[in-house]
Design a protein around this motif. Structure first.
Motif, PDB file in Angstrom:
ATOM      1  N   LEU A  29       0.823  -1.202   0.000  1.00 36.36           N
ATOM      2  CA  LEU A  29       0.000   0.000   0.000  1.00 36.36           C
ATOM      3  C   LEU A  29       0.863   1.261   0.000  1.00 36.36           C
ATOM      4  CD1 LEU A  29      -2.732  -1.074   2.602  1.00 36.36           C
ATOM      5  CD2 LEU A  29      -2.977  -0.945   0.116  1.00 36.36           C
ATOM      6  N   LEU A  30       1.931   1.252   0.793  1.00 38.17           N
ATOM      7  CA  LEU A  30       2.784   2.438   0.885  1.00 38.17           C
ATOM      8  C   LEU A  30       3.674   2.597  -0.345  1.00 38.17           C
ATOM      9  CD1 LEU A  30       3.649   2.293   4.675  1.00 38.17           C
ATOM     10  CD2 LEU A  30       2.170   3.921   3.504  1.00 38.17           C
ATOM     11  N   ILE A  31       4.087   1.480  -0.954  1.00 41.04           N
ATOM     12  CA  ILE A  31       4.838   1.572  -2.217  1.00 41.04           C
ATOM     13  C   ILE A  31       3.948   2.203  -3.290  1.00 41.04           C
ATOM     14  CG2 ILE A  31       5.852   0.216  -4.090  1.00 41.04           C
ATOM     15  CD1 ILE A  31       6.825  -1.754  -1.937  1.00 41.04           C
ATOM     16  N   ALA A  32       2.687   1.767  -3.351  1.00 39.43           N
ATOM     17  CA  ALA A  32       1.758   2.350  -4.320  1.00 39.43           C
ATOM     18  C   ALA A  32       1.586   3.845  -4.076  1.00 39.43           C
ATOM     19  CB  ALA A  32       0.414   1.638  -4.248  1.00 39.43           C
ATOM     20  N   TYR A  33       1.536   4.242  -2.814  1.00 39.26           N
ATOM     21  CA  TYR A  33       1.334   5.653  -2.463  1.00 39.26           C
ATOM     22  C   TYR A  33       2.546   6.499  -2.847  1.00 39.26           C
ATOM     23  CZ  TYR A  33       0.627   9.806   0.441  1.00 39.26           C
ATOM     24  OH  TYR A  33       0.482  11.100   0.876  1.00 39.26           O
ATOM     25  N   PHE A  34       3.748   5.995  -2.538  1.00 43.08           N
ATOM     26  CA  PHE A  34       4.962   6.791  -2.750  1.00 43.08           C
ATOM     27  C   PHE A  34       5.574   6.612  -4.147  1.00 43.08           C
ATOM     28  CE2 PHE A  34       5.229   6.580   1.986  1.00 43.08           C
ATOM     29  CZ  PHE A  34       5.227   7.951   2.233  1.00 43.08           C
TER      30      PHE A  34
ATOM     31  N   GLY B 243       4.151   4.444  -6.962  1.00 39.08           N
ATOM     32  CA  GLY B 243       3.308   4.139  -8.108  1.00 39.08           C
ATOM     33  C   GLY B 243       3.135   2.655  -8.354  1.00 39.08           C
ATOM     34  N   ASP B 244       2.201   2.336  -9.245  1.00 43.70           N
ATOM     35  CA  ASP B 244       1.807   0.945  -9.464  1.00 43.70           C
ATOM     36  C   ASP B 244       2.911   0.109 -10.100  1.00 43.70           C
ATOM     37  OD1 ASP B 244      -0.643   1.506  -8.412  1.00 43.70           O
ATOM     38  OD2 ASP B 244      -1.655   1.782 -10.331  1.00 43.70           O
ATOM     39  N   ALA B 245       3.741   0.699 -10.954  1.00 45.38           N
ATOM     40  CA  ALA B 245       4.791  -0.084 -11.616  1.00 45.38           C
ATOM     41  C   ALA B 245       5.758  -0.676 -10.590  1.00 45.38           C
ATOM     42  CB  ALA B 245       5.544   0.787 -12.612  1.00 45.38           C
TER      43      ALA B 245
END
Length: 480
Positions: free
Chosen positions: A232-237, A239-241
């Protein structure tokens, strides 16, 4: 060798069903596009949440209590489990209704969510109903029953999607039937082992049972959040890639840990029985369990370090090449997670489940805090660093809770053997490359050499002398 036999069949059946599940989502993505795939994935996520509310905690609590109970105590214990499970199932039904009222379940996909919720709840509640068989170390029939029902649902959906091509709800129509059938067969299996089918009526005993399952349920919930907080935090900071790159690497850890977790399931009744009857015997069996899982953990980490880099790009495509440099960190993370898989099962057997729940709470707070600091600064390496540090803290706290039963010297000695086996394997691979052996050949050879190194360093218990691997009957009161 009954523990290893049960672990083999549990792992084989689970892996086969999971492979078919992967094939199904591939077919659904082609037949229904991103929207249908999204509905399917979202419905499974909601169904898993409903199942967690409905059934979480009963399997681990039930197997341990059933294995430890005297023959005369088991009927009452089963009535208490059955009545508490019914009460929690009603809570899950209320949660489903609440999700529909507040809009978590949208009107456009309510049928798909209902179908998959029934399926997942049936699948998870069957684990409660299989408790008498699992506690008696009769795990082959539950494994094949589970496999047969899951395969029936998945293959039916595959055939419908490929040849009939109905709407998504009709494609998944067999899933709720499979879930209900699996639960019914599991309940019949319990009855064949002398478990009464009439639940208890004492509110006090229901509350006591639910109180007993709460630390197990809490650990399940925390594990789910802990495993997804970094994504969740990787997506937030980032992005989806970057989520995709990270998720591919972590998937190898999850898949590799599955046989270790199921080996723990296979050993759990025996460990629970030893813990209840004789502390010295439990200590010997626990040390053998720790050595065996540490050995497999080291092998998994070596495979991630040397074998996975050879297959990521051919398997997933050139766009996933940036995932390869992260694999040394992923291999270290796998070592930490293997330790957690070892310690939590021993804590459960020794009635220290509350300690594990608290260590998970500490680890969850730590991973979220570290991710907020490390992901913006170091990207995916920061996320892996946060996961490694937080899991190491969980391992340390969990291991310290077992020091009295296993011995501090045994804990440290086994950890040092694991570190030595992994380090020596890495050294052999490096030395082979320095001597002129091609890099890929040296990496594959390292994966093959590790088992011998682990054996020489004493990470593999002797089957004939081990109190874990020798067959000791735990089902003296379980008929059939």
């Amino acid at each position: 060798m009954k523990v290893l036999t049960n672990a083999f069949w549990l792992s084989s059946c689970r892996i086969l069903a999971d492979l078919l599940s992967f094939a199904l989502i591939t077919v659904i993505s082609r037949a229904f596009g991103p929207a249908g795939t999204g509905d399917y994935s979202y419905a499974f996520a909601v169904g898993t949440l409903v199942a967690m509310i409905s059934t979480s905690g009963f399997e681990d609590y039930g197997i341990r209590q059933y294995a430890r109970a005297a023959p005369s105590e088991r009927p009452q214990l089963w009535r208490d489990i059955l009545s508490a499970q019914c009460a929690q199932l009603a809570l899950g039904a209320l949660a489903f209704g609440l999700f529909a009222l507040v809009g978590i379940i949208r009107a456009s996909n309510v049928v798909v969510v209902l179908e998959l919720s029934i399926y997942v709840v049936g699948w998870t509640i069957s684990r409660t109903f299989f408790v008498p068989a699992m506690a008696a170390q009769s795990m082959v029939r539950p494994a094949f029953t589970d496999l047969a029902c899951r395969v029936t649902a998945i293959v039916s959906a595959l055939l419908l999607a490929l040849f009939v091509r109905p709407s998504l709800p009709w494609t998944l129509a067999v899933f709720p039937l499979a879930g209900v059938t699996l639960a019914a067969l599991a309940l019949a299996n319990a009855a064949s082992r002398g478990a009464p089918l009439r639940p208890g009526r004492s509110l006090r005993r229901i509350v006591m049972t639910l109180r007993g399952t709460m630390p197990f349920a809490g650990s399940d919930v925390l594990n789910q959040f802990y495993a997804r907080a970094d994504l969740l935090l990787i997506a937030y900071f980032l992005g989806d890639a970057n989520v995709g790159l990270y998720a591919i690497d972590i998937k190898f850890v999850e898949v590799g840990l599955l046989p270790l977790i199921l080996l723990g399931t296979a050993a759990y009744p025996l460990l629970s029985t030893h813990a209840a009857r004789d502390a010295t015997t439990f200590g010997h069996a626990a040390r053998d369990f720790m050595r065996l899982l540490f050995f497999l953990t080291g092998w998994l980490s070596i495979g991630i370090l040397y074998l996975v880099p050879l297959i990521i790009v051919p398997l997933f495509g050139a766009k996933f090449a940036p995932a390869v440099p992260l694999l040394p960190w992923v291999a270290l993370f796998a070592l930490m997670k293997g330790g957690e898989a070892t310690f939590y099962r021993l804590l459960y057997a020794a009635r220290r489940q509350t300690l594990y729940c608290l260590t998970l709470l500490v680890g969850t707070i730590l991973i979220v805090t570290l991710n907020f600091e490390l992901i913006p600064a170091y990207g995916l390496v920061g996320a892996l660093g946060a996961a490694i540090v937080s899991t190491a803290v969980i391992d340390t706290l969990s291991g310290s809770g077992l020091a009295r039963q296993i011995g501090t010297g045994a804990l440290l000695g086994c950890a040092l053997r694991l570190v030595a086996a992994v380090a020596f394997t890495i050294g052999c691979c490096w030395g082979a490359q320095r001597l002129g052996l091609p890099e890929h050949t040296a990496q594959i050879a390292a994966c093959a050499v590790y088992p011998l190194i682990g054996l020489l360093l004493g990470l593999v218990p002797h089957p004939r002398h081990s109190l874990l691997l020798r067959h000791i009957e735990t089902s003296d009161a379980a008929p059939g």
